[in-house]
Scaffold this active site. Structure first.
Site, mmCIF file in Angstrom:
data_model
loop_
_atom_site.group_PDB
_atom_site.id
_atom_site.type_symbol
_atom_site.label_atom_id
_atom_site.label_comp_id
_atom_site.label_asym_id
_atom_site.label_seq_id
_atom_site.Cartn_x
_atom_site.Cartn_y
_atom_site.Cartn_z
ATOM 1 N N CYS A 279 -4.602 69.633 14.532
ATOM 2 C CA CYS A 279 -4.878 69.294 13.407
ATOM 3 C C CYS A 279 -6.774 68.186 13.505
ATOM 4 O O CYS A 279 -7.384 69.781 13.148
ATOM 5 C CB CYS A 279 -4.451 67.254 13.837
ATOM 6 S SG CYS A 279 -4.655 66.242 12.751
ATOM 7 N N HIS A 372 1.182 68.768 13.302
ATOM 8 C CA HIS A 372 1.544 68.750 14.977
ATOM 9 C C HIS A 372 3.027 69.391 14.983
ATOM 10 O O HIS A 372 3.903 68.850 14.981
ATOM 11 C CB HIS A 372 2.153 66.629 15.011
ATOM 12 C CG HIS A 372 0.689 66.419 14.386
ATOM 13 N ND1 HIS A 372 -0.405 65.235 15.282
ATOM 14 C CD2 HIS A 372 -0.278 66.057 13.345
ATOM 15 C CE1 HIS A 372 -1.670 64.749 15.067
ATOM 16 N NE2 HIS A 372 -1.413 65.426 13.723
ATOM 17 N N GLU A 374 4.277 68.442 18.327
ATOM 18 C CA GLU A 374 4.629 67.749 19.128
ATOM 19 C C GLU A 374 5.432 66.773 18.329
ATOM 20 O O GLU A 374 6.448 66.279 18.769
ATOM 21 C CB GLU A 374 3.789 67.048 19.792
ATOM 22 C CG GLU A 374 3.627 65.700 19.380
ATOM 23 C CD GLU A 374 2.031 65.947 18.033
ATOM 24 O OE1 GLU A 374 2.079 64.972 17.548
ATOM 25 O OE2 GLU A 374 1.455 67.171 17.715
#
Length: 436
Positions: A279, A372, A374
């Site tokens: 990001c 993202h 995660e």
């Protein structure tokens, strides 16, 4: 109590103050009326919408939402309450919260308190009972803009006074926020604390620009020790750790203000230390390579954003939260404007608007993505990127002739790109709809 008896936990209404009239005022003069939610008072920031159908606690505790008023497009919010395990950081970071149908009480076995109580306790001003679909359509048609939520005594001002307060607030362009949300002192996340049996495979230095809690956990689960450093970290701080790799996290604000982090990353790239960015870390890599960044019309926020890996043609459903993007040519490979870093290509693109979603360096060990991997809450399509970084560190450490490992087995080009884009020429200046 006999073996057949059970304890029944009854749901009770949250102990919050009665709601009062509230107003959401947009910079262009549009006003939406509703009721207070959470704390009463004034909240000023950039109005944005998030399309996730779940994970509202993770959303409001994501530091990337600092100084933003978040509109939840999902209509029913707060039904599962909040707990002490699902927060992505140490506090709520949204400047204000906008929902349609706020749950009267939570109903979930993991709930510890209501969302309304949590917002009030942390001083987050919100509004409920507004048409979030209409707000979202307005922002999509007119772009994200400054806004204010006013409730309690603050809502009694005239519409002219409320609008003046909104227009006097700071814009997101030029905002330097990473240092505000980052940690003050470094800490370490150990693999042994997250299910890894054995000695750590690698050690990395990770700069917290607004890092989400699940990011170092995903590394630790794979046997990587993570030294998390403040946003003000220097090359001397990195070298002191003698890491196998370097990472920069997500974060809020305008990447054009991140000169210190760009300088640090260029030093890392000069050392041929393997790099992975997420990001904000993707935007910083873009700037370090010499590319520019720009503000999107309304950004990408939610857990259902489609992205294509241009090397494989595979489409990933991704979690995203960004309002800025890298301005790099989609046709590649190309020599980076900072020529000492060699060739670079756009490795991933958004299927909604062709925004750059990833960069891969071909002559130095560095890559990044705009989304993202995660993903908590969210899809896990991109979790392999953590493994890719480990492979990059393995490959770089095994090089004996001094040359850095190449991330890509084969560069993307017009011949080998698996997805044919024959409808129109490639847009080399990335002039997408969202760039307007």
């Amino acid at each position: 109590m006999t073996e057949t008896e059970v304890t029944v936990k009854t749901a009770t209404a949250p102990k919050t103050a009665p709601s009062t009239p509230a107003a959401l005022v947009l910079e262009d003069g549009r006003i939406f009326r509703g009721r207070s939610y959470g704390a009463r008072g004034t909240a000023l920031g950039e109005a944005v919408f998030a399309t996730g159908m779940t994970g509202y606690q993770e959303t409001i505790t994501d530091p990337s939402y600092a100084r933003q008023l978040v509109v939840q497009t999902a209509p029913h919010i707060g039904n599962t309450g909040v707990n002490s395990e699902d927060a992505e950081s140490r506090r709520i970071w949204v400047a204000g919260y906008i929902v349609r149908d706020a749950a009267r009480r939570p109903s979930n076995w993991r709930s510890e308190r209501s969302l309304d109580e949590e917002l009030e306790e942390q001083g987050i001003v919100g509004i409920q009972g507004v048409d979030t679909r209409a707000i979202t359509r307005h922002l999509r048609e007119h772009k994200t803009m400054r806004a204010g939520i006013f409730s309690g005594d603050a809502a009694e001002a005239t519409e002219k006074e409320l609008l003046e307060a909104v227009r006097a607030s700071a814009p997101m362009e030029g905002a330097r926020l990473a240092e505000e949300v980052s940690i003050d002192e470094a800490y370490v996340v150990e693999p042994k604390d997250h299910g890894w049996d054995g000695e750590p495979r690698f050690s990395i230095a990770a700069v917290d620009l607004g890092i989400k809690a699940m990011t170092p956990v995903r590394f630790a689960e794979r046997g990587v020790r993570v030294h998390v450093l403040p946003a003000t970290a220097t090359m001397e701080d990195v070298k002191a750790l003698n890491p196998d790799g370097f990472f920069m996290s997500n974060g809020p604000g305008d990447p054009a203000t991140a000169d210190n982090q760009v300088k640090l990353l260029r030093s890392v790239l000069d050392e041929k230390l393997p790099y992975f960015g997420i990001c904000f870390g993707n935007q910083i890599l873009g700037r370090a390579l010499g590319f520019g960044t720009y503000k999107l019309k309304y950004g990408h926020r939610g857990i259902n954003q489609p992205v294509m890996d241009r090397r494989t043609g595979k489409v990933e459903i991704t979690s995203q939260n960004h309002g800025f993007a890298v301005d790099a040519p989609l046709d590649g490979p190309t020599t980076a404007p900072e020529e000492r870093f060699g060739r670079v290509e756009v490795s991933h693109i958004s299927l909604n608007d062709d925004v750059v979603e990833g960069l891969a360096c071909l002559d130095i060990p560095a890559f990044s993505v705009q989304y993202h991997p995660e993903a908590a809450a969210g899809p896990h399509d991109a979790a392999y990127l953590f493994d890719r970084f480990i492979e990059l560190m393995e490959g770089t450490n095994s090089i004996t002739n001094g040359r850095a490992a190449n991330l890509s087995k084969e560069p993307v080009d017009s011949v080998h790109n698996p997805i044919e884009r024959a409808a129109a020429p490639h847009n080399t200046d990335n002039n997408t709809e969202d760039k307007k």
